[in-house]
Design a protein around this motif. Sequence first.
Motif, PDB file in Angstrom:
ATOM      1  N   ALA A   1      -6.852  25.393  41.521  1.00 42.29           N
ATOM      2  CA  ALA A   1      -6.644  25.080  40.094  1.00 42.29           C
ATOM      3  C   ALA A   1      -5.970  23.707  39.970  1.00 42.29           C
ATOM      4  O   ALA A   1      -5.061  23.379  40.724  1.00 42.29           O
ATOM      5  CB  ALA A   1      -5.766  26.145  39.441  1.00 42.29           C
ATOM      6  N   ILE A   2      -6.444  22.906  39.034  1.00 38.35           N
ATOM      7  CA  ILE A   2      -5.880  21.572  38.823  1.00 38.35           C
ATOM      8  C   ILE A   2      -4.811  21.658  37.734  1.00 38.35           C
ATOM      9  O   ILE A   2      -5.074  22.092  36.614  1.00 38.35           O
ATOM     10  CB  ILE A   2      -6.976  20.566  38.414  1.00 38.35           C
ATOM     11  N   LEU A   3      -3.586  21.254  38.082  1.00 38.65           N
ATOM     12  CA  LEU A   3      -2.452  21.335  37.156  1.00 38.65           C
ATOM     13  C   LEU A   3      -1.824  19.965  37.009  1.00 38.65           C
ATOM     14  O   LEU A   3      -1.723  19.203  37.970  1.00 38.65           O
ATOM     15  CB  LEU A   3      -1.401  22.314  37.695  1.00 38.65           C
ATOM     16  N   ALA A   4      -1.368  19.656  35.798  1.00 35.32           N
ATOM     17  CA  ALA A   4      -0.713  18.372  35.544  1.00 35.32           C
ATOM     18  C   ALA A   4       0.271  18.540  34.394  1.00 35.32           C
ATOM     19  O   ALA A   4       0.319  19.593  33.740  1.00 35.32           O
ATOM     20  CB  ALA A   4      -1.738  17.293  35.213  1.00 35.32           C
ATOM     21  N   ASN A   5       1.054  17.490  34.151  1.00 27.86           N
ATOM     22  CA  ASN A   5       2.064  17.502  33.100  1.00 27.86           C
ATOM     23  C   ASN A   5       1.430  17.917  31.767  1.00 27.86           C
ATOM     24  O   ASN A   5       0.438  17.338  31.339  1.00 27.86           O
ATOM     25  CB  ASN A   5       2.675  16.096  32.974  1.00 27.86           C
ATOM     26  N   GLY A   6       2.009  18.943  31.122  1.00 25.66           N
ATOM     27  CA  GLY A   6       1.485  19.432  29.849  1.00 25.66           C
ATOM     28  C   GLY A   6       0.792  20.774  29.968  1.00 25.66           C
ATOM     29  O   GLY A   6       0.568  21.445  28.967  1.00 25.66           O
ATOM     30  N   HIS A   7       0.437  21.205  31.195  1.00 28.20           N
ATOM     31  CA  HIS A   7      -0.193  22.501  31.386  1.00 28.20           C
ATOM     32  C   HIS A   7       0.868  23.597  31.462  1.00 28.20           C
ATOM     33  O   HIS A   7       2.052  23.332  31.675  1.00 28.20           O
ATOM     34  CB  HIS A   7      -1.036  22.500  32.664  1.00 28.20           C
ATOM     35  N   ALA A   8       0.433  24.838  31.311  1.00 30.83           N
ATOM     36  CA  ALA A   8       1.366  25.960  31.360  1.00 30.83           C
ATOM     37  C   ALA A   8       0.626  27.214  31.755  1.00 30.83           C
ATOM     38  O   ALA A   8      -0.597  27.290  31.667  1.00 30.83           O
ATOM     39  CB  ALA A   8       2.062  26.141  30.003  1.00 30.83           C
ATOM     40  N   GLY A   9       1.392  28.232  32.202  1.00 35.23           N
ATOM     41  CA  GLY A   9       0.798  29.513  32.538  1.00 35.23           C
ATOM     42  C   GLY A   9       1.170  29.979  33.929  1.00 35.23           C
ATOM     43  O   GLY A   9       2.025  29.407  34.612  1.00 35.23           O
TER      44      GLY A   9
END
Length: 259
Positions: A194-202
């Motif tokens: 999964a690609i995650l970056a600043n602003g994502h959540a969960g």
Amino acid sequence: MSRWKALPAELDPRARHLVVSLRRLKDHSGLSMRQLAAKTGYSTSSWERYLGGRSLPPKEAVEAVAAVAGEDPTRLLALWEVASAAWTGRRTSPAAATANDGAPTGAAPGPPARRRPPRGAVVAGVVAFVLVVASAALLVARAAGDDEGRARPPAVSQAAPAGVEVSPTATSYTCRVERADGQWFAGLSRTQDAILANGHAGAHVAEAQCLLRRAGFPPGDIDGIYGPRTERAVQRLQQREGLVVDGIVGPHTWGALRG
């Protein structure tokens, strides 16, 4: 794996997703920059700009590199659509973009004339404005400590790329870190890519936060929100592991977290 230079700090996370994905595709193809240019029809200097995060590649260039690498372009094109909205104000006119990419430019442009902004630029500007307002609202809610007031950003017309989890309602998470089949898991997600970056959540973000803490890079509260502290922790982990220091969690960073 190529040792890429760090991307510009001011590059929007959505644009980072595209650039990092293109870098990985280029690495997996085993092609040099010159070979990539020869096979796609875009110059070496153009690919250096695209893969350095200095300019947005044309959609045709994204399709070309996917074809060269034997990959389905669907996901890359979804990333390109999102990145193009983030690149508002940095995109050149069609004539200038064609000249930069090494393709024929045609007739020289005439004297400047007043014209309406392209509809695409207007839509991209509205999307960017909505995202900025939503991000500001989230930061204000967090500063006030109102956990129940953290609202999800308004939906935009752009489809999120596959594997990206974007801004569900914040909650609290408990880390249950254990070793299984030679990998670390925190009991919140078993994703590897999964690609995650600043602003994502969960839950994916909370899983990464738990594993960052286990690795010795505390990201702050395990709240499932990918904020500046989580991003800095990811960058420190990437630096230690010799990865691209872009603050984005992707397959290589997951490998470091779970290994």
